[in-house]
Design a protein around this motif. Structure first.
Motif, PDB file in Angstrom:
ATOM      1  N   LEU A 184      19.848  24.704  50.682  1.00  0.00           N
ATOM      2  CA  LEU A 184      19.451  26.087  50.428  1.00  0.00           C
ATOM      3  C   LEU A 184      18.145  26.424  51.149  1.00  0.00           C
ATOM      4  O   LEU A 184      18.024  27.465  51.815  1.00  0.00           O
ATOM      5  CB  LEU A 184      19.307  26.306  48.916  1.00  0.00           C
ATOM      6  CG  LEU A 184      19.036  27.738  48.447  1.00  0.00           C
ATOM      7  CD1 LEU A 184      20.205  28.639  48.808  1.00  0.00           C
ATOM      8  CD2 LEU A 184      18.798  27.760  46.941  1.00  0.00           C
ATOM      9  N   VAL A 216      22.196  20.263  47.542  1.00  0.00           N
ATOM     10  CA  VAL A 216      22.303  21.725  47.570  1.00  0.00           C
ATOM     11  C   VAL A 216      20.926  22.386  47.649  1.00  0.00           C
ATOM     12  O   VAL A 216      20.737  23.328  48.436  1.00  0.00           O
ATOM     13  CB  VAL A 216      23.101  22.227  46.350  1.00  0.00           C
ATOM     14  CG1 VAL A 216      23.079  23.761  46.278  1.00  0.00           C
ATOM     15  CG2 VAL A 216      24.547  21.732  46.423  1.00  0.00           C
ATOM     16  N   TYR A 248      23.374  30.521  48.755  1.00  0.00           N
ATOM     17  CA  TYR A 248      23.862  29.479  47.836  1.00  0.00           C
ATOM     18  C   TYR A 248      25.270  29.030  48.219  1.00  0.00           C
ATOM     19  O   TYR A 248      25.567  27.816  48.227  1.00  0.00           O
ATOM     20  CB  TYR A 248      23.843  30.010  46.408  1.00  0.00           C
ATOM     21  CG  TYR A 248      24.380  29.035  45.397  1.00  0.00           C
ATOM     22  CD1 TYR A 248      23.617  27.946  44.986  1.00  0.00           C
ATOM     23  CD2 TYR A 248      25.667  29.183  44.871  1.00  0.00           C
ATOM     24  CE1 TYR A 248      24.109  27.036  44.066  1.00  0.00           C
ATOM     25  CE2 TYR A 248      26.166  28.287  43.964  1.00  0.00           C
ATOM     26  CZ  TYR A 248      25.385  27.212  43.558  1.00  0.00           C
ATOM     27  OH  TYR A 248      25.891  26.308  42.647  1.00  0.00           O
TER      28      TYR A 248
END
Length: 462
Positions: free
Chosen positions: A248, A244, A213
């Protein structure tokens, strides 16, 4: 009922055409044949009253292992080979599994559900799912056909969904392979190590997620926003690092060896350094931690399983040893006082058969068992102090061995002395010292003190 059904009824049926016997009487006598089903209750009674210790033996476990192994092969053949006889084979195997589960339920009783053994629940689920697949679905179809005349007469979404769930229960048959692993000791230990490693991996997984993360946030800002590529944002950069969640997932793929995600930054020095830093953190550090945790837990779990097997083996050997020694000492102990005198002990050693049985049961040499006798026996004066003191016996006293103490000492023969053992010896020496001081201060205790000193020396050898 058996005589009526086998002998009387055939004779009456021969005379039925001559109207010598009424039809109602024949129908009544034919009904008596149904009482033959009661014979099944005799089998059930014998089953409930039988000793089921053989179910834990090696032969029965080997038989069930062979059945499960054969079922594993049959499952693959069912998928590849079309044959109408597979259903009969499955029904036979299902009956075998129900029989085994019934034996375990009879032997353990409510302990089958209360001992918190996950294997018991797994066996129960497999048997119930197999029964639903093989017997419940055909029964529902049969009832539906009786009521509506054919299977497609009713459209019920709920019933159709239930049928799909019951059909999917066939997949639970694969769990029987797990049961096969339980019956093979090396595979079972490996399985325990894997399960224990999965429990220990939870914090490693949390660490991996947090690492990915944090790296996803960094890659989204540097690659997805064009900071590394000098403001140029390609379609591939947006595809892999545009947000994101995308970053990820892309970094997770990169962590597992998919190098296509680094194409947008492979031509830039900053991107190459970023890629190298990520690989060092994830592939070198996190995966090394994961490997070490899994390896350590598998080793420790395997060691625990080995220790548990060794403990069970020692307990079985000790139980066999206790049984053999009690039979041997009970044969020589005529007065039944659970003590063996020195004369009876020499009788055992002088008899070849008894000496062989004693040495085989204890696993010791003749010198070792004699040493045990000298260390554990007590003088006759100490067992019967009052009588010995009044008689003032002279010369060597008979020695007596409490063979229950001798048998108990066999269970600790291979164990090293610990602090508790030393405390017991110290406490015993203090009691002997106290008794010696009392006898030494007794006016008439000269001879008595000499006898007790000899007993103290004998106990000191313990």
């Amino acid at each position: 009922c058996g005589i009526v059904g086998q002998w009387l009824l055939p004779l009456l049926e021969m005379n039925e055409g001559q109207q010598r016997v009424s039809t109602s009487v024949l129908m009544l006598l034919r009904t008596l044949r149904l009482f033959r089903v009661i014979r099944f209750l005799k089998i059930l009674r014998a089953f409930l009253q039988s000793n089921l210790d053989w179910t834990e033996g090696a032969r029965f476990e080997s038989f069930m292992s062979a059945v499960i192994a054969a079922n594993s092969v049959i499952m693959s053949l069912e998928v590849d080979v079309a044959w109408s006889g597979w259903v009969y084979v499955e029904n036979f195997l299902q009956i075998v599994y129900i029989f085994e589960l019934s034996l375990r339920l009879k032997k353990k009783g409510w302990g089958f559900f209360t001992e918190c053994d996950s294997w018991n629940y797994l066996d129960l689920v497999m048997v119930v799912c197999g029964a639903m697949d093989l017997w419940l679905i055909p029964l529902v179809h049969f009832i539906q056909k009786l009521i509506y005349g054919h299977l497609d007469a009713i459209e019920n979404r709920t019933l159709t969904g239930v049928f799909k769930v019951l059909t999917l229960m066939r997949l639970f048959r694969v769990l029987r392979l797990v049961k096969l692993l339980k019956m093979v000791k090396p595979l079972y230990r490996l399985l325990l190590g894997v399960l224990e490693s999965v429990r220990a991996m939870q914090w490693v997984i949390v660490l991996t997620f947090l690492t990915l993360y944090a790296c996803a946030v960094v890659f989204t800002n540097l690659v997805g926003k064009g900071l590394v590529t000098e403001g140029e944002i390609s379609d591939e950069a947006l595809l892999y690092f545009g947000s994101v969640p995308r970053s990820l997932f892309s970094l997770f793929k990169l962590m597992n060896g998919d190098l296509d995600v680094v194409e947008p930054i492979a031509n830039y020095v900053e991107g190459q350094l970023l890629f190298a830093a990520f690989m060092v953190v994830t592939n070198w550090a996190v995966l090394a931690i994961l490997t070490s945790v899994v390896s350590d837990n598998m080793i420790s779990t395997s060691q625990k399983a080995n220790d548990e097997d060794e403990r069970k083996h020692r307990d079985e050997l000790h139980a066999t040893r206790v049984r053999r020694l009690k039979m041997l000492f009970g044969e020589i102990d005529q007065d039944g006082d659970a003590c063996i005198s020195s004369s009876e002990w020499h009788t055992i050693l002088n008899d070849p058969g008894m000496r062989h049985e004693l040495l085989q049961a204890t696993g010791l040499t003749e010198a070792d068992v004699s040493d045990y006798f000298d260390c554990l026996c007590e003088d006759a004066e100490q067992l019967k102090q009052v009588l010995a003191m009044t008689q003032g016996s002279q010369g060597a006293a008979l020695k007596y061995l409490d063979y229950n103490m001798f048998i108990d000492s066999m269970s600790e023969d291979k164990q090293a002395a610990d602090k508790r053992s030393m405390l017991k010896v110290t406490s015993q020496l203090r009691r002997l010292e106290h008794r010696l001081e009392i006898l030494l201060h007794n006016d008439n205790g000269g001879c008595q003190a000499t006898a007790v000193v000899g007993g103290a020396a004998s106990r000191g050898r313990v």
